[in-house]
Design a protein around this motif. Structure first.
Motif, PDB file in Angstrom:
ATOM      1  N   GLN A  12       9.183  21.371  27.028  1.00  0.00           N
ATOM      2  CA  GLN A  12       8.053  21.344  26.100  1.00  0.00           C
ATOM      3  C   GLN A  12       8.251  22.351  24.969  1.00  0.00           C
ATOM      4  O   GLN A  12       8.042  22.036  23.793  1.00  0.00           O
ATOM      5  CB  GLN A  12       6.755  21.633  26.837  1.00  0.00           C
ATOM      6  N   SER A  15      11.019  21.186  22.627  1.00  0.00           N
ATOM      7  CA  SER A  15      10.515  20.098  21.788  1.00  0.00           C
ATOM      8  C   SER A  15       9.644  20.639  20.663  1.00  0.00           C
ATOM      9  O   SER A  15       9.742  20.186  19.511  1.00  0.00           O
ATOM     10  CB  SER A  15       9.722  19.100  22.640  1.00  0.00           C
ATOM     11  N   GLU A  16       8.813  21.628  20.979  1.00  0.00           N
ATOM     12  CA  GLU A  16       7.981  22.268  19.953  1.00  0.00           C
ATOM     13  C   GLU A  16       8.858  22.968  18.918  1.00  0.00           C
ATOM     14  O   GLU A  16       8.595  22.897  17.714  1.00  0.00           O
ATOM     15  CB  GLU A  16       7.028  23.265  20.605  1.00  0.00           C
ATOM     16  N   GLU A  19      10.261  20.351  16.650  1.00  0.00           N
ATOM     17  CA  GLU A  19       9.207  19.874  15.731  1.00  0.00           C
ATOM     18  C   GLU A  19       9.013  20.840  14.572  1.00  0.00           C
ATOM     19  O   GLU A  19       8.870  20.421  13.419  1.00  0.00           O
ATOM     20  CB  GLU A  19       7.890  19.692  16.485  1.00  0.00           C
ATOM     21  N   ASN A  20       9.022  22.143  14.868  1.00  0.00           N
ATOM     22  CA  ASN A  20       8.873  23.144  13.808  1.00  0.00           C
ATOM     23  C   ASN A  20      10.085  23.192  12.894  1.00  0.00           C
ATOM     24  O   ASN A  20       9.955  23.418  11.694  1.00  0.00           O
ATOM     25  CB  ASN A  20       8.585  24.523  14.408  1.00  0.00           C
ATOM     26  N   ASN A  32       6.105  31.758  16.760  1.00  0.00           N
ATOM     27  CA  ASN A  32       6.262  31.200  18.104  1.00  0.00           C
ATOM     28  C   ASN A  32       7.624  31.432  18.742  1.00  0.00           C
ATOM     29  O   ASN A  32       7.739  31.415  19.967  1.00  0.00           O
ATOM     30  CB  ASN A  32       5.985  29.689  18.077  1.00  0.00           C
TER      31      ASN A  32
END
Length: 112
Positions: A12, A15-16, A19-20, A32
């Motif tokens: 997860q 994947s984040e 995405e960023n 993050n």
């Protein structure tokens, strides 16, 4: 934390991270994942060199090409994730990160 929950959380977070990177969101990457603007520039360079265009495709991680392993000498886990384009085409790019205490640290994206 069980091995499955560690892998799910690590997936997860990776994947984040992707995405960023897709959004080139320097503020989210810094907040993050601790990725400063200079490192984001290196990531962009690697992607531009690989795709030979400034119109970069959106990337994603396929769970089948996601592996997590325990380090022998250090705390935490190493992660290798094969990157795909959003339309499912496999690339030769591999994302390397480290996961420890529910935190993800970017290492590099390289051509494998």
């Amino acid at each position: 934390m069980t091995e499955n929950s560690i892998k799910e959380t690590a997936f997860q977070l990776n994947s984040e991270l992707i995405e960023n990177i897709n959004k080139l969101d320097s503020e989210a990457l810094k907040a993050n994942f601790g990725i400063n603007p200079a490192v984001l520039e290196e990531i962009k360079e690697e992607l531009f060199d690989y795709f030979q265009t400034s119109n970069l495709p959106q990337l994603k991680i396929d769970p089948a090409k996601f592996s997590i392993f325990k380090y022998n000498t250090a705390k935490g886990f190493g992660i290798e994730a094969g990157l795909f384009t959003a339309d499912g085409k496999e690339t030769e790019l591999t994302l390397h990160t480290e996961f420890d205490n529910n935190q993800l640290k970017f290492k590099l994206i390289e051509v494998m």
